[in-house]
Design a protein around this motif. Structure first.
Motif, mmCIF file in Angstrom:
data_model
loop_
_atom_site.group_PDB
_atom_site.id
_atom_site.type_symbol
_atom_site.label_atom_id
_atom_site.label_comp_id
_atom_site.label_asym_id
_atom_site.label_seq_id
_atom_site.Cartn_x
_atom_site.Cartn_y
_atom_site.Cartn_z
ATOM 1 N N ALA A 1 19.652 57.231 5.092
ATOM 2 C CA ALA A 1 19.618 57.201 6.416
ATOM 3 C C ALA A 1 18.138 57.287 6.840
ATOM 4 C CB ALA A 1 20.368 58.446 7.051
ATOM 5 N N ALA A 2 17.775 56.456 7.615
ATOM 6 C CA ALA A 2 16.191 56.228 7.739
ATOM 7 C C ALA A 2 15.996 56.059 9.291
ATOM 8 C CB ALA A 2 15.584 54.871 6.901
ATOM 9 N N GLY A 3 15.065 56.963 9.908
ATOM 10 C CA GLY A 3 14.461 56.978 10.880
ATOM 11 C C GLY A 3 15.618 57.293 12.272
ATOM 12 N N THR A 4 16.411 58.448 11.709
ATOM 13 C CA THR A 4 17.386 58.922 12.485
ATOM 14 C C THR A 4 17.587 60.477 12.505
ATOM 15 O OG1 THR A 4 19.661 58.834 13.093
ATOM 16 C CG2 THR A 4 19.247 58.388 11.164
ATOM 17 N N SER A 5 17.492 60.924 13.639
ATOM 18 C CA SER A 5 18.156 62.381 13.599
ATOM 19 C C SER A 5 19.636 62.623 13.561
ATOM 20 C CB SER A 5 17.728 62.906 15.053
ATOM 21 O OG SER A 5 18.461 62.567 16.016
ATOM 22 N N ILE A 6 20.310 61.767 13.244
ATOM 23 C CA ILE A 6 21.820 61.682 12.919
ATOM 24 C C ILE A 6 22.604 62.818 14.012
ATOM 25 C CG2 ILE A 6 23.395 62.395 10.865
ATOM 26 C CD1 ILE A 6 21.162 62.143 8.965
ATOM 27 N N SER A 7 22.071 62.488 15.260
ATOM 28 C CA SER A 7 22.561 63.376 16.410
ATOM 29 C C SER A 7 23.938 62.818 16.910
ATOM 30 C CB SER A 7 21.490 63.513 17.453
ATOM 31 O OG SER A 7 20.507 64.296 16.972
ATOM 32 N N VAL A 8 23.760 61.562 17.015
ATOM 33 C CA VAL A 8 24.927 60.566 17.611
ATOM 34 C C VAL A 8 25.887 60.328 16.617
ATOM 35 C CG1 VAL A 8 23.601 59.545 19.179
ATOM 36 C CG2 VAL A 8 24.040 58.319 17.250
#
Length: 197
Positions: free
Chosen positions: A136-143
């Motif tokens: 997972a690149a460049g994401t806060s994985i918030s959504v």
């Protein structure tokens, strides 16, 4: 799978045609060269500074400095948005329409409030099911759209690597993963070089 799209392309909101963002940016520049000249303090064609969307490469904080209108450098953020400065009149800027249908063109990204296209969700889910490793690149994985894939990988026992500056939802939820606290473009570029891709 670029779950939330990419700033490397633009997409027509009517006919879904896509094309290279740099090409589109050249159209924007050509249509508004008069505006750039008007707002450039030097008013010199040879030295005119033209904003480019992809200046973020190599930037330490996923932003890039842009000069426009003779003002101090401004920042282009990773989402492709830019603060170009106050006191400039943007009302007369011309925006090119879709070359095929005349529709509205936007970066090929899912903006806040938009939905990830269904076919992309299915493709990403199948990719996770068949993966030996999920990055997972460049994401806060918030959504939820991104978080759901991390949960799927974790449930299936697939190792997870997250490349992101700043904390992620997966970390807060103690999902087992390897965290690389670094700028995405530079990190993936080095990885591609090391793997000779």
């Amino acid at each position: 799978t670029e779950l939330h799209g990419t700033n490397h392309r633009v997409r027509c909101m009517s006919c879904n045609q896509t094309w290279d963002r740099n090409r589109h940016q050249r159209f924007v520049t050509a249509m508004n060269l008069w505006w750039l000249k008007e707002h450039d303090a030097r008013n010199d064609d040879k030295n005119l500074i033209v904003p480019e969307w992809n200046l973020m490469k190599g930037s330490e904080d996923s932003t890039a400095k842009i000069k426009t209108g003779g003002t101090e450098s401004q920042h282009l953020r990773a989402d492709g948005d830019a603060e170009l400065g106050q006191g400039l009149d943007y009302s007369r800027i011309k925006v090119p329409k879709c070359r095929d249908c005349g529709g509205i063109v936007k970066p090929d990204v899912v903006f806040f409030g938009d939905s990830v296209p269904r076919e992309r969700v299915i493709t990403a889910s199948k990719a996770v099911d068949n993966a030996d490793l999920v990055i997972a690149a460049g994401t806060s994985i918030s959504v939820l759209s991104a978080h759901r894939l991390i949960l799927q990988a974790n449930k299936n026992g697939i190792p997870i690597v997250v490349i992101n500056k700043g904390p992620t939802r997966a970390e807060r939820e103690n999902i087992p993963l390897l965290k690389v606290e670094a700028e995405v473009g530079e990190t993936l570029g080095k990885l591609a070089d090391d793997l000779k891709l």
